[in-house]
Design an enzyme around this catalytic site. Structure first.
Site, short mmCIF file in Angstrom:
data_model
loop_
_atom_site.label_atom_id
_atom_site.label_comp_id
_atom_site.label_asym_id
_atom_site.label_seq_id
_atom_site.Cartn_x
_atom_site.Cartn_y
_atom_site.Cartn_z
N ASP A 59 12.67 49.82 -21.76
CA ASP A 59 11.82 48.66 -21.41
C ASP A 59 10.32 49.35 -21.87
O ASP A 59 9.61 48.47 -22.36
CB ASP A 59 11.73 48.40 -19.91
CG ASP A 59 10.76 47.62 -19.54
OD1 ASP A 59 11.02 46.28 -19.64
OD2 ASP A 59 9.64 47.72 -18.76
N GLU A 131 17.81 46.94 -24.38
CA GLU A 131 16.55 48.05 -24.12
C GLU A 131 17.15 49.33 -23.98
O GLU A 131 16.41 50.36 -24.52
CB GLU A 131 16.13 47.68 -22.94
CG GLU A 131 15.20 46.37 -22.99
CD GLU A 131 14.37 45.85 -21.55
OE1 GLU A 131 13.33 45.52 -21.61
OE2 GLU A 131 15.14 46.51 -20.40
#
Length: 241
Positions: A59, A131
Site C-alpha cells: 500500500d 498490493e
C-alpha cells in the site's frame, strides 16, 4: 516456507504479464497466499505465511509511486486535487481491475471456503493481492521494477480521471447550493443495484424536497451519488457542473 505452487505455468504467465521474473519464488508465493489458506493449513499444524504483511507494505509502495508521478506530471494541480486523484486511482475497484488484467485471480492460493464462494473474483481479495504483489516485486528487485510495471497502467488511469474531472465533489457543491434556501431537504435514494457481486452497478436518485432532481449510475453508491448530484447541478444551471 512451505512451497505449494498449484500451477507454475500460470505463475510464469503472471511474471510475463508484469514484466518481471522473481529471483525468490517464495516472495511471489507469499504475495499470492490468501489468509484463508494459511488459516486452513494452520488447523493441520502447517505454518504458511499469507500476504497480509506484504499487502500492508505494498500500500505504501503504491502510494509513493503514484504520488511521485502526480507531483511530477501535473505541476498545476493543487494539493487537494492531487489527493483526490490519488484516492481515485488507488481505490479497491481500480486495483481489482488491474489485478484482473494480469490474471492475478487465477494464480491466488485460497482456502476451500474462499474458493467455493468465488474468492478469485472478489474485489477486496484481488486489490489486496495486487498490493502484496507490488511489495514482493519491490523486495525482490527494487522500486524501478515496480515502476516499470505499475506506471504505464496507473498513468493511463490517472490521465482519464484528470481529463474527466471526476475528482470534483458534486455532492458538496449541490449541498451548498441547496442550503441557500432554508428548509430545503436534499437526500439520495438507491433506485437499483445490478450486476455480479464483483462488478455491481448502482443507480441513485437525488431528491430535493422529495422531488427527483438528478439520477446517476456508478460502480459504487458514492460514485452514483456524485453522478446524480452532477446532473442536479446541471438542472439548476450551476456553472461548471
Amino acid at each position: 516456507m512451505t512451497r505449494i505452487f498449484h500451477d507454475e505455468v500460470r505463475t510464469a504467465l503472471l511474471e510475463k504479464k508484469i514484466g518481471y521474473v522473481f529471483s525468490d519464488k517464495d516472495r511471489l508465493e507469499m504475495a499470492l497466499t490468501h489468509p484463508s489458506l494459511s488459516n486452513e493449513l494452520k488447523s493441520r499444524s502447517i505454518r504458511k505465511e499469507n500476504n497480509q504483511r506484504l499487502e500492508f507494505f505494498g500500500d505504501s509502495v503504491l502510494s509513493y509511486i503514484v504520488s511521485e508521478h502526480l507531483y511530477e506530471a501535473y505541476p498545476d494541480l493543487p494539493e487537494g486535487e492531487l489527493s483526490k486523484v490519488r484516492a481515485s486511482v488507488v481505490c479497491e475497484t481500480t486495483l481489482a481491475k488491474f489485478a484482473r488484467e494480469i490474471g492475478l485471480g487465477e494464480c491466488l492460493l485460497l482456502g476451500r471456503g474462499e474458493e467455493m464462494t468465488g474468492g478469485r473474483e472478489k474485489n477486496a481479495i484481488l486489490a489486496d493481492a495486487f498490493e502484496a504483489l507490488l511489495a514482493a516485486m519491490y523486495l525482490d528487485g527494487g522500486i524501478e521494477h515496480v515502476k516499470a510495471f505499475l506506471l504505464p497502467i496507473e498513468a493511463n488511469e490517472i490521465a482519464q480521471v484528470v481529463k474527466s474531472g471526476s475528482t470534483k465533489d458534486y455532492k458538496t457543491a449541490l449541498q451548498q447550493f441547496v442550503q441557500q434556501e432554508k428548509g430545503d431537504v436534499l437526500e439520495y435514494k438507491l433506485i437499483s443495484e445490478t450486476g455480479p457481486m464483483h462488478s455491481r452497478e448502482f443507480e441513485v436518485a437525488a431528491l430535493l424536497n422529495s422531488n427527483v432532481v438528478g439520477r446517476g449510475k456508478g460502480s459504487s453508491k458514492r460514485a452514483a451519488e456524485q453522478s446524480a448530484a452532477k446532473e442536479a447541478l446541471a438542472l439548476f444551471g450551476v456553472k461548471d457542473a
